[in-house]
Design an enzyme around this catalytic site. Structure first.
Site, PDB file in Angstrom:
ATOM      1  N   ASP A   1      22.935  30.256  47.209  1.00 44.97           N
ATOM      2  CA  ASP A   1      23.185  29.687  48.541  1.00 44.97           C
ATOM      3  C   ASP A   1      22.009  30.073  49.443  1.00 44.97           C
ATOM      4  O   ASP A   1      22.153  30.898  50.354  1.00 44.97           O
ATOM      5  CB  ASP A   1      24.513  30.228  49.083  1.00 44.97           C
ATOM      6  CG  ASP A   1      25.678  29.799  48.219  1.00 44.97           C
ATOM      7  OD1 ASP A   1      26.138  28.667  48.367  1.00 44.97           O
ATOM      8  OD2 ASP A   1      26.104  30.593  47.358  1.00 44.97           O
TER       9      ASP A   1
ATOM     10  N   GLY B   1      36.643  33.932  46.402  1.00 44.26           N
ATOM     11  CA  GLY B   1      37.462  34.063  45.198  1.00 44.26           C
ATOM     12  C   GLY B   1      37.003  33.149  44.073  1.00 44.26           C
ATOM     13  O   GLY B   1      35.892  32.627  44.106  1.00 44.26           O
TER      14      GLY B   1
ATOM     15  N   LEU C   1      25.730  29.491  38.088  1.00 48.75           N
ATOM     16  CA  LEU C   1      27.176  29.733  38.137  1.00 48.75           C
ATOM     17  C   LEU C   1      27.701  29.381  39.521  1.00 48.75           C
ATOM     18  O   LEU C   1      27.090  29.716  40.528  1.00 48.75           O
ATOM     19  CB  LEU C   1      27.495  31.191  37.819  1.00 48.75           C
ATOM     20  CG  LEU C   1      27.167  31.698  36.428  1.00 48.75           C
ATOM     21  CD1 LEU C   1      27.875  33.029  36.178  1.00 48.75           C
ATOM     22  CD2 LEU C   1      27.555  30.705  35.347  1.00 48.75           C
TER      23      LEU C   1
ATOM     24  N   GLY D   1      28.485  35.665  38.404  1.00 46.27           N
ATOM     25  CA  GLY D   1      27.589  35.772  39.562  1.00 46.27           C
ATOM     26  C   GLY D   1      28.132  36.778  40.570  1.00 46.27           C
ATOM     27  O   GLY D   1      27.392  37.598  41.127  1.00 46.27           O
ATOM     28  N   HIS D   2      29.458  36.745  40.772  1.00 43.44           N
ATOM     29  CA  HIS D   2      30.068  37.713  41.695  1.00 43.44           C
ATOM     30  C   HIS D   2      30.013  39.130  41.125  1.00 43.44           C
ATOM     31  O   HIS D   2      29.830  40.087  41.869  1.00 43.44           O
ATOM     32  CB  HIS D   2      31.524  37.326  41.992  1.00 43.44           C
ATOM     33  CG  HIS D   2      31.675  36.003  42.684  1.00 43.44           C
ATOM     34  ND1 HIS D   2      32.123  34.877  42.047  1.00 43.44           N
ATOM     35  CD2 HIS D   2      31.427  35.628  43.958  1.00 43.44           C
ATOM     36  CE1 HIS D   2      32.162  33.859  42.893  1.00 43.44           C
ATOM     37  NE2 HIS D   2      31.740  34.283  44.066  1.00 43.44           N
TER      38      HIS D   2
HETATM   39  O1  PAF Z   1      29.336  32.024  49.789  1.00 40.49           O
HETATM   40  C1  PAF Z   1      30.569  32.060  49.997  1.00 40.49           C
HETATM   41  O2  PAF Z   1      31.384  32.206  49.090  1.00 40.49           O
HETATM   42  C2  PAF Z   1      31.086  31.871  51.418  1.00 40.49           C
HETATM   43  O3  PAF Z   1      30.314  30.974  52.117  1.00 40.49           O
HETATM   44  C3  PAF Z   1      31.213  33.207  52.190  1.00 40.49           C
HETATM   45  C4  PAF Z   1      29.858  33.861  52.390  1.00 40.49           C
HETATM   46  C5  PAF Z   1      32.132  34.144  51.433  1.00 40.49           C
HETATM   47  C6  PAF Z   1      31.814  32.949  53.569  1.00 40.49           C
HETATM   48  O4  PAF Z   1      33.087  32.391  53.480  1.00 40.49           O
END
Ligand code: PAF
Length: 282
Positions: free
Chosen positions: A152, A31, A186, A36-37
């Protein structure tokens, strides 16, 4: 976009879609969504007919003293953002939906070796928490494709290893890091930065780019590059966990066979722990 919280609703919708042969993409998130999302959703859409986004602040990937309690929870804003981005379904499970036998008795999925390196050595248990929840989400949604961000780097590598090792029938797609104009990657955690810290924060990316340039110019003293960069960030007021040059495929120390190096950094600035990376072909 439908918003659901239970496994039954999720299964019903997914089987409807699968029944007419639709491909399903999953974008797992915690959330507090940002551009980026949006790009993860957009990439999911390119690979599938339906995009499912999960929002779940996963307690087991936070260590003691980390920001689980304070992690920004902005569900209403997230819903609006996901509608705009074109997601089909938002899944917002409760903790006991994800961990029906309780946190203590939860089955743990762990990827040894990779999980203990870099961020894993500063955040013990973190990647076990990530793989444990991602495996559960894969089990629930059974997506054809799942999309993760390149920011990540270690996380996506560990997830890809988990999928390969367990023969999970899901394709992992990795989306390029989305940056602010000044280069800052971001991240939901950027919200923790004061104005002054925000002004300094792009130095992480600049540091990575400077190392990239030195690698392109033939520098191969990796230890020295790491030391200089770490000291440079500390001089600017960061508390660096590491700056590391690693072989991109498995995070090993680069040797003569390594043709792509990933330069990774993790550093605290005020209350925020920032991470970033770039890849450099050598
Ligand atoms: O990258 C993230 O936001 C979290 O590590 C994920 C992959 C949603 C797992 O909780």
């Amino acid at each position: 976009m439908q918003v659901i919280t239970t496994k039954d609703e999720l299964r019903a919708l997914l089987s409807e879609w699968r029944g007419v042969g639709e491909r399903i993409a999953l974008v797992p998130t915690m959330g507090n969504l940002h551009a980026g999302h949006d790009s993860l959703v957009e990439i999911g859409r390119r690979h599938a007919d339906r995009v499912v986004v999960s929002v779940f602040v996963n307690p087991v990937q936070f260590g003691e003293g980390e920001d689980f309690e304070n992690y920004p929870r902005t569900l209403e804003g997230d819903k609006g953002r996901l509608r705009e981005a074109g997601a089909d379904l938002l899944f917002v499970p409760e903790v006991d939906t994800m961990y029906p036998f309780g946190l203590e008795q939860a089955t743990v999925v762990a990827v040894p070796y990779l999980k203990d390196k870099l961020c894993g050595s500063f955040r013990p248990g973190h990647f076990d928490g990530v793989t444990t929840v991602v495996a559960r989400l894969f089990g629930l949604v059974q997506p054809d494709v799942a999309v993760f961000g390149q920011k990540d780097y270690q996380q996506q590598l560990i997830i890809r290893r988990m999928v390969a090792d367990l023969n999970l029938p899901v394709e992992i797609v990795v989306a390029p890091t989305v940056r602010e104009k000044d280069g800052l990657a971001l991240s939901s955690r950027n919200a923790y930065l004061s104005d002054d810290q925000r002004a300094v924060a792009p130095a992480i990316y600049k540091t990575l780019l400077a190392i990239g340039e030195k690698l392109q110019n033939g520098q191969r003293n990796y230890d020295e590059l790491e030391r200089e960069a770490t000291a440079g960030l500390a001089d600017l007021g960061f508390r660096p966990d590491y700056v590391a040059l690693r072989c991109a495929g498995d995070l090993s120390d680069p040797d003569a066979d390594c043709d792509e190096i990933v330069v990774l950094a993790a550093a605290h600035l005020g209350d925020a722990r920032l991470i970033d990376n770039i890849s450099v072909a050598i």
